[in-house]
Design a protein around this motif. Sequence first.
Motif, PDB file in Angstrom:
ATOM      1  N   CYS A 205      41.395  36.708  42.818  1.00 29.02           N
ATOM      2  CA  CYS A 205      42.621  37.977  41.802  1.00 29.02           C
ATOM      3  C   CYS A 205      43.746  37.567  42.581  1.00 29.02           C
ATOM      4  O   CYS A 205      44.785  37.773  42.091  1.00 29.02           O
ATOM      5  CB  CYS A 205      42.017  39.546  41.739  1.00 29.02           C
ATOM      6  N   ARG A 208      45.072  34.267  42.803  1.00 31.44           N
ATOM      7  CA  ARG A 208      45.326  33.802  41.548  1.00 31.44           C
ATOM      8  C   ARG A 208      47.000  34.249  40.912  1.00 31.44           C
ATOM      9  O   ARG A 208      47.902  34.065  40.438  1.00 31.44           O
ATOM     10  CB  ARG A 208      44.902  34.168  40.032  1.00 31.44           C
ATOM     11  N   ARG A 209      46.902  35.851  41.226  1.00 34.94           N
ATOM     12  CA  ARG A 209      48.731  36.105  41.365  1.00 34.94           C
ATOM     13  C   ARG A 209      49.464  35.530  42.103  1.00 34.94           C
ATOM     14  O   ARG A 209      50.779  35.197  42.275  1.00 34.94           O
ATOM     15  CB  ARG A 209      48.734  37.760  42.141  1.00 34.94           C
ATOM     16  N   THR A 212      50.287  31.800  40.799  1.00 35.06           N
ATOM     17  CA  THR A 212      50.910  32.035  39.849  1.00 35.06           C
ATOM     18  C   THR A 212      52.946  32.145  40.369  1.00 35.06           C
ATOM     19  O   THR A 212      53.464  31.627  39.747  1.00 35.06           O
ATOM     20  CB  THR A 212      50.249  33.440  39.149  1.00 35.06           C
ATOM     21  N   GLU A 218      47.121  27.388  36.016  1.00 36.75           N
ATOM     22  CA  GLU A 218      46.310  28.154  36.396  1.00 36.75           C
ATOM     23  C   GLU A 218      45.200  26.497  37.138  1.00 36.75           C
ATOM     24  O   GLU A 218      45.133  26.067  36.143  1.00 36.75           O
ATOM     25  CB  GLU A 218      45.905  29.226  35.396  1.00 36.75           C
ATOM     26  N   ARG A 221      38.625  29.041  37.541  1.00 37.79           N
ATOM     27  CA  ARG A 221      38.577  29.325  36.022  1.00 37.79           C
ATOM     28  C   ARG A 221      36.718  29.530  36.368  1.00 37.79           C
ATOM     29  O   ARG A 221      36.442  29.696  37.549  1.00 37.79           O
ATOM     30  CB  ARG A 221      38.371  27.952  35.235  1.00 37.79           C
ATOM     31  N   TYR A 228      32.841  29.966  40.067  1.00 37.75           N
ATOM     32  CA  TYR A 228      33.723  30.070  40.123  1.00 37.75           C
ATOM     33  C   TYR A 228      34.266  28.093  40.048  1.00 37.75           C
ATOM     34  O   TYR A 228      33.303  27.640  40.620  1.00 37.75           O
ATOM     35  CB  TYR A 228      35.153  30.487  40.402  1.00 37.75           C
ATOM     36  N   PRO A 233      45.084  21.114  35.828  1.00 38.70           N
ATOM     37  CA  PRO A 233      45.319  22.103  34.706  1.00 38.70           C
ATOM     38  C   PRO A 233      46.211  20.561  33.945  1.00 38.70           C
ATOM     39  O   PRO A 233      47.258  19.051  34.369  1.00 38.70           O
ATOM     40  CB  PRO A 233      46.128  22.215  35.383  1.00 38.70           C
ATOM     41  N   ALA A 241      54.409  26.630  33.682  1.00 41.34           N
ATOM     42  CA  ALA A 241      54.277  27.769  35.503  1.00 41.34           C
ATOM     43  C   ALA A 241      55.285  27.188  35.909  1.00 41.34           C
ATOM     44  O   ALA A 241      56.206  28.437  36.698  1.00 41.34           O
ATOM     45  CB  ALA A 241      52.552  27.170  36.270  1.00 41.34           C
TER      46      ALA A 241
END
Length: 268
Positions: A205, A208-209, A212, A218, A221, A228, A233, A241
Amino acid sequence: MLFVAIGVRMRIAIASDTASTAELEAALGDHGVLCDAVEAIADLPSVVALSGPYDLVLLRIAQPLRSALPAIRDLRRRGMTLPVIVTCGGNPAPEEEEAVLHAGADDVLFHPLRVSVLHARMQALSRRARGYACAELVCGNVTLDQEQHAVMVDGRRVNLTAREFDFLETLMLHKGVLLTKERFMTRLYADSEAPDSKIVDVFVCKLRRKLTAAGAAEIIRTVWGRGYVVFEPTEAAIEAARKVRQPDAEPAPRGWVRRSTRLMHATA
C-alpha cells in the motif's frame, strides 16, 4: 534522504567438506545473508530441492577441488539453475578449476577471502541469474539502484524507508515471478524479528502510494489469495502516470544522473 545500506536479505545454502561454516555464516549474516548450513555436501542437492527456494549455493572446499564435482553435477542434472560459488583453499591445479566450472559452477574463489567482496560477487551472480546486468533494476519508469540505495521515477528520487526499499528490491529482482507473503517474510526478516505477515500488505500500500505520487506507472499487481508480482507496464500507462505526478519528489542527487549519462554515451 539517506538510506541504511542493509540490502535485501539473500537466502543461500552453504556446505563445507571440512571445517565448520559457522564463522563464515556469521560474517555473511552481517551483510544480511540468511544461511542454511548443509552438514554433508552429498546431501546438498536434496536439501536445495526440498528446502528452497535459494538465491545461491556456496561450497567451501579444502582439497582436492574436484570433490565439489558430484554435488554440482547433481544440482545441474536436476535442472537447478541457481548460481553456485565454490571457495577453495590451497593451490589447486588449473585442470581442477576448469572441471568445476565446466560442471556448472559460476565462480571459483580462493582463500583468503574478503567477505565484502564475496558478498558483492554473490549479489552480482544473483542479479545476472534474473536477467539484470548491473546494479540498476528497471521496471517501467522506475529505477532501483542497489549501489546508490536509491529509487528513482524518471530520474527523480522517491523517499522510501530502508525496509520499503528492501521490499521493492525483492519484487524487482523477481520481476514476473509471483511472490507469496511467506517468501517476503523469509527474505526480509529473521525468525526472531518477524512481525505479522499482514505487514506485507502495508508495504504494498505504501509503495503504491509513493510511486504513484512520483509519476510511476502501476508495476505491482495483486494476485488475490496468493501474493504479489511486479510486471512491466505499457508505454501508454507510463505516459498516463506521468501526467498526474505530484511535484514533491526530490530531484536526482548529483552524480547519479551523470553516471547514467556517461554509460549511455559510452555505449552510443
